[in-house]
Design a protein around this motif. Structure first.
Motif, short mmCIF file in Angstrom:
data_model
loop_
_atom_site.label_atom_id
_atom_site.label_comp_id
_atom_site.label_asym_id
_atom_site.label_seq_id
_atom_site.Cartn_x
_atom_site.Cartn_y
_atom_site.Cartn_z
N ILE B 111 0.84 -1.20 0.00
CA ILE B 111 0.00 0.00 0.00
C ILE B 111 0.88 1.25 0.00
O ILE B 111 0.57 2.24 -0.66
CB ILE B 111 -0.97 0.01 1.20
CG1 ILE B 111 -1.82 -1.25 1.20
CG2 ILE B 111 -1.87 1.24 1.14
CD1 ILE B 111 -2.83 -1.32 2.34
N GLY B 112 1.96 1.18 0.75
CA GLY B 112 2.88 2.32 0.81
C GLY B 112 3.40 2.69 -0.57
O GLY B 112 3.47 3.88 -0.93
N GLN B 113 3.75 1.69 -1.34
CA GLN B 113 4.22 1.96 -2.70
C GLN B 113 3.14 2.63 -3.53
O GLN B 113 3.39 3.60 -4.25
CB GLN B 113 4.65 0.66 -3.38
CG GLN B 113 6.03 0.17 -2.98
CD GLN B 113 7.09 1.25 -3.09
OE1 GLN B 113 7.61 1.72 -2.07
NE2 GLN B 113 7.39 1.69 -4.31
N ARG B 114 1.95 2.11 -3.41
CA ARG B 114 0.84 2.71 -4.16
C ARG B 114 0.56 4.13 -3.68
O ARG B 114 0.21 5.01 -4.47
CB ARG B 114 -0.43 1.86 -4.00
CG ARG B 114 -0.33 0.52 -4.70
CD ARG B 114 -1.58 -0.31 -4.50
NE ARG B 114 -1.38 -1.67 -5.01
CZ ARG B 114 -1.50 -1.99 -6.29
NH1 ARG B 114 -1.84 -1.06 -7.16
NH2 ARG B 114 -1.28 -3.23 -6.70
N ALA B 115 0.71 4.34 -2.39
CA ALA B 115 0.48 5.68 -1.85
C ALA B 115 1.52 6.66 -2.38
O ALA B 115 1.18 7.79 -2.75
CB ALA B 115 0.52 5.64 -0.32
N LEU B 116 2.75 6.23 -2.44
CA LEU B 116 3.79 7.09 -2.99
C LEU B 116 3.48 7.45 -4.43
O LEU B 116 3.61 8.61 -4.85
CB LEU B 116 5.16 6.40 -2.90
CG LEU B 116 5.81 6.36 -1.52
CD1 LEU B 116 7.06 5.47 -1.55
CD2 LEU B 116 6.16 7.76 -1.05
N ALA B 117 3.06 6.45 -5.18
CA ALA B 117 2.74 6.70 -6.59
C ALA B 117 1.53 7.63 -6.71
O ALA B 117 1.53 8.56 -7.54
CB ALA B 117 2.45 5.37 -7.29
N PHE B 118 0.54 7.40 -5.87
CA PHE B 118 -0.67 8.23 -5.89
C PHE B 118 -0.32 9.68 -5.59
O PHE B 118 -0.75 10.62 -6.27
CB PHE B 118 -1.66 7.70 -4.87
CG PHE B 118 -2.98 8.39 -4.86
CD1 PHE B 118 -4.01 7.97 -5.68
CD2 PHE B 118 -3.20 9.48 -4.02
CE1 PHE B 118 -5.24 8.62 -5.68
CE2 PHE B 118 -4.42 10.13 -4.01
CZ PHE B 118 -5.44 9.70 -4.84
#
Lengths: 154, 154
Positions: B111-118
Motif C-alpha cells: 500500500i505504501g508503494q501505491r500511496a507514494l505513486a498516488f
DNA sequence: TTGACTTGGTTGCAGTTGCAACTATTAATC
DNA sequence: GATTAATAGTTGCAACTGCAACCAAGTCAA
C-alpha cells in the motif's frame, strides 16, 4: 518528502488535507451543532438554500457534492424543526422545491455571520500570502479529482 | 469571496478543505479498502507502525490525532486479521506495544508503494508551483488549530 | 396504451463514529 | 499502607453514514 521509497503518512497529501479539514471544521462545528442543533449536512443544506434561495434536493447534491441520502435525511430533520418547507413542483411532481422558512433564514443569517467571522479570522491568522493562494490551490485539487469518481461522503 | 456580508459556502475555507480532502481521499480509498479490506483508520494505524516501528496506541493517537476509541477498534480488527501483534509492556502493564507482523509489513509495503505513486501523480498533476507550496500551507492550517481543541474525528 | 427506461427522492440495513462510562493499572498524597 | 487521582485501553449506546433496493412520477418509442 519521505526518504528513499519509504512512505511517510505525514507527507501524504490526502492525509494532510484531511488533517487540515478536520482541524478547521472542528473549530466551527460548535457554532452550528451546539448552538443550533444542526448536523454538518444540515448546515450545508441551509447554506445552499440561504445563498441560492429555493432549490431542489437534487440541485443541492450537484452543487455541494453531498450524497442524496444525506440530503434527504437532512431535509427531513430540518423540516421537522421548522427550518425549511417543501413544495411539490407543479411541472414535475417528483420534484420538491425547498426553501428556508423565516426561522430558517434567521438561523442562517446568524450562523452565516459567525462563519464569515470564523473564515476571516482563519485567513488573518494564516497571513495574506497564504490566504491569497489557498483558495485557488484547493479548487485546483478539487477539480483534479472530479474527472474521476463522482461519489461523495463526509 | 462573498459580496457584502452574504455568506457563500463555496468560499468557506473549512468547506473547501473538506471538499479537497474528500476528493483526494476517495481516490486512494480503493487501494486499502477494496484490495486489502482495511478501513481508513486501520490504514493510518498501519502507516504509523510501518514508519515508526513498535509503538503504543496512545502514541498513534498523539501523532496522528486519531481518537483513541477508533485506534482501539482498528487495532482489534487488525490483530484479528493477523496484521499486528500486541505485547503488554513489562514496565507498565496498562500499555500495549503494537507492531506489525510480517504479513502486516508486507501489506504496508504494497500500500505504501501505491500511496507514494498516488501522491506523486497528484503533485505532478497539480504542477510544481502548487506542489511546492501546498504542504507548508496545510501544515500551517493544521498548526493554527492545534492551539485550540485537541479532539479529533474522521 | 403499453412497456422499458430514467429520474427525484426515501428507506432498510449493516457498518462506523463520538462520547461518556467503564476496567485495570500506576502514580501521588497523606 | 490506604486513598485519591491519573492514565491506557475497552465497551455500550445513540447517531450518522454509504450502499443498494425501493417507490412514484415522467419520458420515450412503438
Amino acid at each position: 518528502m519521505a526518504a528513499g521509497g519509504t512512505f511517510d503518512l505525514q507527507d501524504f497529501l490526502p492525509y494532510l488535507l484531511n488533517q487540515a479539514a478536520e482541524a478547521t471544521s472542528r473549530g466551527f462545528q460548535s457554532t452550528y451543532r451546539d448552538r443550533y442543533g444542526l448536523t454538518r449536512t444540515q448546515w450545508r443544506v441551509m447554506a445552499n438554500l440561504g445563498r441560492f434561495g429555493a432549490m431542489t434536493a437534487r440541485d443541492i447534491c450537484r452543487i455541494s457534492h453531498i450524497e442524496k441520502t444525506k440530503v434527504s435525511r437532512a431535509v427531513a430533520g430540518m423540516e421537522a424543526e421548522g427550518l425549511l418547507t417543501r413544495a411539490t413542483s407543479d411541472q414535475d411532481r417528483r420534484v420538491e422545491n425547498l426553501s428556508l422558512t423565516p426561522k430558517g433564514r434567521a438561523v442562517f443569517a446568524e450562523i452565516g455571520q459567525r462563519a464569515l467571522a470564523f473564515d476571516a479570522d482563519l485567513r488573518t491568522r494564516l497571513g495574506p500570502d497564504v490566504a491569497a493562494r489557498v483558495d485557488s490551490i484547493l479548487r485546483e485539487i478539487i477539480a483534479l479529482q472530479s474527472d474521476g469518481a463522482i461519489t461523495e461522503d463526509d
